[in-house]
Design a protein around this motif. Sequence first.
Motif, PDB file in Angstrom:
ATOM      1  N   LEU A   1      -2.121  12.046  -2.353  1.00 41.63           N
ATOM      2  CA  LEU A   1      -1.872  11.013  -1.340  1.00 41.63           C
ATOM      3  C   LEU A   1      -2.880   9.879  -1.463  1.00 41.63           C
ATOM      4  CD1 LEU A   1      -1.078  13.253   1.749  1.00 41.63           C
ATOM      5  CD2 LEU A   1       0.539  11.780   0.522  1.00 41.63           C
ATOM      6  N   LEU A   2      -4.125  10.208  -1.689  1.00 41.44           N
ATOM      7  CA  LEU A   2      -5.148   9.168  -1.835  1.00 41.44           C
ATOM      8  C   LEU A   2      -4.933   8.346  -3.105  1.00 41.44           C
ATOM      9  CD1 LEU A   2      -8.298  11.110  -0.660  1.00 41.44           C
ATOM     10  CD2 LEU A   2      -7.158   9.214   0.519  1.00 41.44           C
ATOM     11  N   ARG A   3      -4.515   9.004  -4.168  1.00 39.30           N
ATOM     12  CA  ARG A   3      -4.252   8.290  -5.418  1.00 39.30           C
ATOM     13  C   ARG A   3      -3.053   7.349  -5.253  1.00 39.30           C
ATOM     14  NH1 ARG A   3      -3.756  12.369  -8.525  1.00 39.30           N
ATOM     15  NH2 ARG A   3      -1.513  12.523  -8.268  1.00 39.30           N
ATOM     16  N   ASP A   4      -2.030   7.811  -4.541  1.00 40.36           N
ATOM     17  CA  ASP A   4      -0.824   7.001  -4.330  1.00 40.36           C
ATOM     18  C   ASP A   4      -1.045   5.893  -3.304  1.00 40.36           C
ATOM     19  OD1 ASP A   4       0.384   8.697  -6.118  1.00 40.36           O
ATOM     20  OD2 ASP A   4       1.483   9.840  -4.591  1.00 40.36           O
ATOM     21  N   ASP A   5      -2.030   6.045  -2.430  1.00 35.79           N
ATOM     22  CA  ASP A   5      -2.283   5.076  -1.367  1.00 35.79           C
ATOM     23  C   ASP A   5      -3.788   4.858  -1.227  1.00 35.79           C
ATOM     24  OD1 ASP A   5      -2.047   3.411   0.814  1.00 35.79           O
ATOM     25  OD2 ASP A   5      -1.581   5.019   2.233  1.00 35.79           O
ATOM     26  N   PRO A   6      -4.417   4.193  -2.210  1.00 31.60           N
ATOM     27  CA  PRO A   6      -5.879   4.064  -2.209  1.00 31.60           C
ATOM     28  C   PRO A   6      -6.437   3.316  -1.001  1.00 31.60           C
ATOM     29  CG  PRO A   6      -4.908   2.690  -3.934  1.00 31.60           C
ATOM     30  CD  PRO A   6      -3.797   3.512  -3.331  1.00 31.60           C
ATOM     31  N   GLN A   7      -5.634   2.475  -0.341  1.00 31.57           N
ATOM     32  CA  GLN A   7      -6.115   1.742   0.837  1.00 31.57           C
ATOM     33  C   GLN A   7      -6.088   2.611   2.093  1.00 31.57           C
ATOM     34  OE1 GLN A   7      -7.441  -1.338   0.575  1.00 31.57           O
ATOM     35  NE2 GLN A   7      -7.115  -1.010  -1.607  1.00 31.57           N
ATOM     36  N   GLY A   8      -5.426   3.773   1.994  1.00 36.65           N
ATOM     37  CA  GLY A   8      -5.363   4.672   3.135  1.00 36.65           C
ATOM     38  C   GLY A   8      -4.466   4.174   4.246  1.00 36.65           C
ATOM     39  N   THR A   9      -3.517   3.306   3.916  1.00 35.01           N
ATOM     40  CA  THR A   9      -2.647   2.771   4.958  1.00 35.01           C
ATOM     41  C   THR A   9      -1.524   3.729   5.301  1.00 35.01           C
ATOM     42  OG1 THR A   9      -1.347   1.616   3.281  1.00 35.01           O
ATOM     43  CG2 THR A   9      -3.141   0.384   4.355  1.00 35.01           C
ATOM     44  N   GLY A  10      -1.185   4.620   4.406  1.00 34.63           N
ATOM     45  CA  GLY A  10      -0.144   5.604   4.672  1.00 34.63           C
ATOM     46  C   GLY A  10       1.228   4.973   4.693  1.00 34.63           C
ATOM     47  N   PRO A  11       2.245   5.796   4.815  1.00 32.24           N
ATOM     48  CA  PRO A  11       3.610   5.264   4.872  1.00 32.24           C
ATOM     49  C   PRO A  11       3.818   4.524   6.187  1.00 32.24           C
ATOM     50  CG  PRO A  11       3.623   7.634   5.249  1.00 32.24           C
ATOM     51  CD  PRO A  11       2.212   7.238   4.917  1.00 32.24           C
ATOM     52  N   PRO A  12       4.718   3.553   6.186  1.00 29.44           N
ATOM     53  CA  PRO A  12       4.959   2.807   7.425  1.00 29.44           C
ATOM     54  C   PRO A  12       5.466   3.736   8.521  1.00 29.44           C
ATOM     55  CG  PRO A  12       6.350   1.992   5.624  1.00 29.44           C
ATOM     56  CD  PRO A  12       5.539   3.119   5.101  1.00 29.44           C
ATOM     57  N   GLY A  13       4.907   3.559   9.692  1.00 30.95           N
ATOM     58  CA  GLY A  13       5.345   4.351  10.842  1.00 30.95           C
ATOM     59  C   GLY A  13       6.410   3.588  11.603  1.00 30.95           C
ATOM     60  N   PRO A  14       6.879   4.120  12.723  1.00 27.11           N
ATOM     61  CA  PRO A  14       7.955   3.480  13.487  1.00 27.11           C
ATOM     62  C   PRO A  14       7.576   2.113  14.035  1.00 27.11           C
ATOM     63  CG  PRO A  14       7.201   5.514  14.570  1.00 27.11           C
ATOM     64  CD  PRO A  14       6.459   5.374  13.287  1.00 27.11           C
ATOM     65  N   GLY A  15       6.295   1.845  14.269  1.00 20.90           N
ATOM     66  CA  GLY A  15       5.898   0.556  14.816  1.00 20.90           C
ATOM     67  C   GLY A  15       5.245  -0.344  13.792  1.00 20.90           C
TER      68      GLY A  15
END
Length: 140
Positions: free
Chosen positions: A109-123
């Motif tokens: 997960l960290l490698r795929d998202d190095p900024q740590g923003t994560g997948p978009p949530g509902p808002g």
Amino acid sequence: MVVHGGTAETDEAVDRLFQALSDATRRDILRRCGRGELSVSRLAGAYPMSFAAVQKHVTVLERAGLVTKQRHGREALVRTDPDAVDRARRALDDLAAGWRARVDRMADLLRDDPQGTGPPGPGDGPDAGPGGGTTRGHDR
């Protein structure tokens, strides 16, 4: 129920195993009997406790399946069961494998998202306001 190495152990059996291993005297008895069978009276001579106390430790190990006790005349001979020690190792290996899988997943997960923003949530869509959530139809 805990499954490891193709066998299933009940949680109670695993609990008994690790409860027995949690005591330093019992671990020492296990090591000593792993080198060769010993009588309970010979074991008792190695510890600064009563014969009855050592006998209780042996009983805990026996109930956990870590040792076997066999009568030889007037003496009870104690022997470590290597298969039981292997069961303890497999249970720990299973726990370690589960944690390794979690750590590997976090690394992915960290490698795929190095900024740590994560997948978009509902808002977090295009209509999201400064604090998240949508602003459509609302004054901010």
